[in-house]
Enzyme design. Structure first.
Site, PDB file in Angstrom:
ATOM      1  N   GLU A 167      70.791 131.384  56.047  1.00  0.00           N
ATOM      2  CA  GLU A 167      72.375 130.956  56.775  1.00  0.00           C
ATOM      3  C   GLU A 167      72.466 131.318  57.892  1.00  0.00           C
ATOM      4  OE1 GLU A 167      75.295 131.312  55.087  1.00  0.00           O
ATOM      5  OE2 GLU A 167      75.252 132.686  52.789  1.00  0.00           O
ATOM      6  N   HIS A 203      74.311 123.510  51.499  1.00  0.00           N
ATOM      7  CA  HIS A 203      74.653 123.542  50.143  1.00  0.00           C
ATOM      8  C   HIS A 203      75.741 122.771  49.285  1.00  0.00           C
ATOM      9  CE1 HIS A 203      76.428 128.049  47.992  1.00  0.00           C
ATOM     10  NE2 HIS A 203      76.192 127.229  47.628  1.00  0.00           N
ATOM     11  N   ASP A 213      79.050 123.970  52.834  1.00  0.00           N
ATOM     12  CA  ASP A 213      78.782 124.675  54.044  1.00  0.00           C
ATOM     13  C   ASP A 213      77.029 123.342  53.937  1.00  0.00           C
ATOM     14  OD1 ASP A 213      78.424 125.782  52.069  1.00  0.00           O
ATOM     15  OD2 ASP A 213      76.950 127.139  52.546  1.00  0.00           O
TER      16      ASP A 213
END
Length: 255
Positions: A167, A203, A213
């Site tokens: 992330e 993603h 994203d």
């Protein structure tokens, strides 16, 4: 004694700058992560350890360094991963974007609290300043991909079990920082040293109907840093036997 410290510390730093690629690590107690830059060396203090590592900028180019620093936050992600009793076969990295809700949208703890609230998570989180936080062990399954399909091989679904999730803290209007790209490249190559990574996707690539994203992400820049490209998509191949005028059977490929 106080006066002698002024002489000891510079001498210690001089010795460190001449110790080649040697790494010295020792236990220490420090309330907050601190990084002090001094000449060719830096001292990194956190709650778990002290590291004194030579700055390898002259001999270690981006994404090829053999020392990766990260902060262990595995105890903070309480609901976004699970342990398994088998060895995972990992060949995928999935890149995501996240930000917190509220006024401080780029706050690390705020992002992790959001993960715990929705029972999601990733293996690593990269803050705006490039600091890497480890949220789950690579041997664990992190809940980051959800319902997903591998673009290069559409027969593969539910990619959590075979992937590592990373992330990046950013927003749709604030793309990743220079420090985040550098950290992501170094982290990727560190992961590649342990796993045979064949695929790296966002993603939005593995769940295009649900996700958008990583946001404002420069894939060309990232792939250039790590010298990587995904394999071409497996075609939907069907064989049909045809006979030509000579009676020879030929195979026709339908994509």
């Amino acid at each position: 004694m106080k006066h002698s410290l002024y002489y000891i510390l510079p001498i210690a730093l001089i010795l460190l700058t001449s110790c080649g690629s040697k790494k010295i690590a020792a236990k220490a107690d420090s309330p907050l992560p601190v990084e002090i830059t001094s000449g060719q060396s830096y001292i990194h203090l956190d709650t778990a350890k002290t590291e004194i590592i030579e700055d390898t900028a002259e001999t270690c180019e981006l994404a090829t360094c053999d020392t990766l620093k990260y902060t262990d936050y595995t105890q903070k992600l309480t609901r976004g991963s699970m342990k398994v009793d088998y060895e995972r076969e990992i060949d995928i990295i999935v890149v995501h974007s996240s930000h917190a809700l509220g006024t401080d949208t780029f706050n690390v703890d705020g992002v992790i609290n959001l993960y715990n609230r929705y029972s999601v998570g990733a293996h690593y989180l990269i803050a705006r300043d490039g600091e890497i936080y480890k949220l789950a062990e690579e041997s664990d399954i992190a809940f980051h991909a959800g319902e997903s399909t591998l673009p290069s091989d559409p027969s593969r679904h539910s990619l959590n079990k075979s992937s590592i999730g990373i992330e990046i803290i950013n927003s749709p209007i604030s793309g990743p920082t220079e420090a985040q790209y550098e950290a992501l490249a170094m982290l990727t190559e560190d992961i590649q040293s342990r796993h045979d990574i064949k695929y790296i996707y966002g993603h939005s690539d593995i769940a295009p109907s649900r996700k958008s994203d990583p946001w404002a992400f420069d894939w060309k820049r990232y792939f250039n840093l790590i010298s990587f490209s995904n394999p071409t998509k497996k075609e939907n191949v069907q064989s049909i036997e045809n006979k030509d005028d000579s009676g020879k059977i030929e195979e026709v490929i339908i994509e």
